[in-house]
Design an enzyme around this catalytic site. Structure first.
Site, PDB file in Angstrom:
ATOM      1  CG  ASP A   1      -2.247  -1.123   1.488  1.00 24.83           C
ATOM      2  OD1 ASP A   1      -2.183  -2.107   0.567  1.00 24.83           O
ATOM      3  OD2 ASP A   1      -1.933  -1.657   2.437  1.00 24.83           O
TER       4      ASP A   1
HETATM    5  N1  URA Z   1      -1.098  -6.018   3.712  1.00 25.70           N
HETATM    6  C1  URA Z   1      -1.366  -4.269   3.721  1.00 25.70           C
HETATM    7  O1  URA Z   1      -2.763  -4.158   4.269  1.00 25.70           O
HETATM    8  N2  URA Z   1      -1.046  -3.071   3.188  1.00 25.70           N
HETATM    9  C2  URA Z   1      -0.406  -3.967   2.623  1.00 25.70           C
HETATM   10  O2  URA Z   1       0.885  -3.068   1.648  1.00 25.70           O
HETATM   11  C3  URA Z   1       0.902  -5.458   2.896  1.00 25.70           C
HETATM   12  C4  URA Z   1       0.284  -6.540   3.001  1.00 25.70           C
END
Ligand code: URA
Length: 242
Positions: free
Chosen positions: A107
């Protein structure tokens, strides 16, 4: 047996110009193979054995590149995005000619290990849910986390869309107002870690990926820095069964 490649295609793929431009360079005598100027643009050679020079500079041919990045917050894990800076924007031109892409997404606000490569097959090995490759995250979450959570994560949690997660391992480093944990998952659903904690009414306030299968984040890399994988790391990744 090694595959032979056409010289004009090879030099063009390395980012030295279009096929047409490269043909013109060959005509002008700018390309040498094993020390000899060549004039046949359809010449086939072994890019790993034959020595290629362009304008008296040796070209080091590589089909694949493998970069480990410590992804910083604020960048998106895609190759292009009209409104956000991407992790690929951090790479210099010498890597962009290989058309690299991030193998799996983090993310925008997540930090940590990102493999950037142009080797689709290797990316698939790492990411395919069928391969069950462990992804380890360090997370800081709002609220106390007691030992009973370990079992809940191991038994699988039901996410907001009804999806039941596979067993995940939870290691509690510190339980406090902001708790610190490591979580190991083998899948990669959208916002998976955040949604797993949401399902137990807990909010992730910081998330960083530490490892993917045998590949561990180099702790010398500051957020935004990257380095090439070592031969050993590449070999380890290739041991993941296809
Ligand atoms: N899980 C999440 O919530 N975000 C990420 O970036 C990776 C795994």
């Amino acid at each position: 047996m090694k595959k032979l490649e056409r010289i004009d295609k090879l030099i063009s793929n390395m980012g030295f110009g279009s096929r047409k431009q490269v043909k013109a360079y060959i005509k002008r005598g700018l390309v040498k193979v094993n020390g000899e100027i060549i004039n046949d643009n359809s010449l086939k050679l072994d890019p790993y054995k034959d020595r290629i020079e362009f304008n008296n500079m040796e070209i080091n041919y590589r089909r694949f590149i493998y970069l480990m990045m410590n992804k910083p917050k604020g960048l998106v894990s895609s190759t292009n995005d009209p409104s956000n800076k991407t992790v690929i924007d951090l790479l210099p031109d010498e890597y962009l000619v290989y058309k690299p892409f991030p193998a799996g997404r983090l993310d925008k606000d997540t930090e940590g290990l990102l493999l950037i490569t142009n080797d689709g097959q290797l990316a698939h090995r790492l990411l395919s849910p069928k391969k069950g490759v462990d992804k380890v995250y360090y997370a800081e979450v709002a609220g106390y986390i007691d030992e009973s959570y370990k079992e809940r994560f191991w038994n699988g949690l039901v996410l907001d869309d009804g999806y039941q997660t596979l067993p995940a391992e939870l290691e509690i480093v510190e339980s406090d107002v902001i708790s610190k944990v490591y979580i190991t998952i083998q899948e990669g659903k959208y916002h998976q870690v955040k949604r797993m904690f949401e399902s137990i009414s807990t909010r992730v306030v910081y998330l960083k990926r530490i490892s993917m299968g045998p590949l561990k984040l180099d702790d010398k890399l500051e957020p935004g820095q990257f380095r090439e994988l070592t031969e050993e790391e590449i070999t380890l990744l290739k041991t993941i069964e296809v």
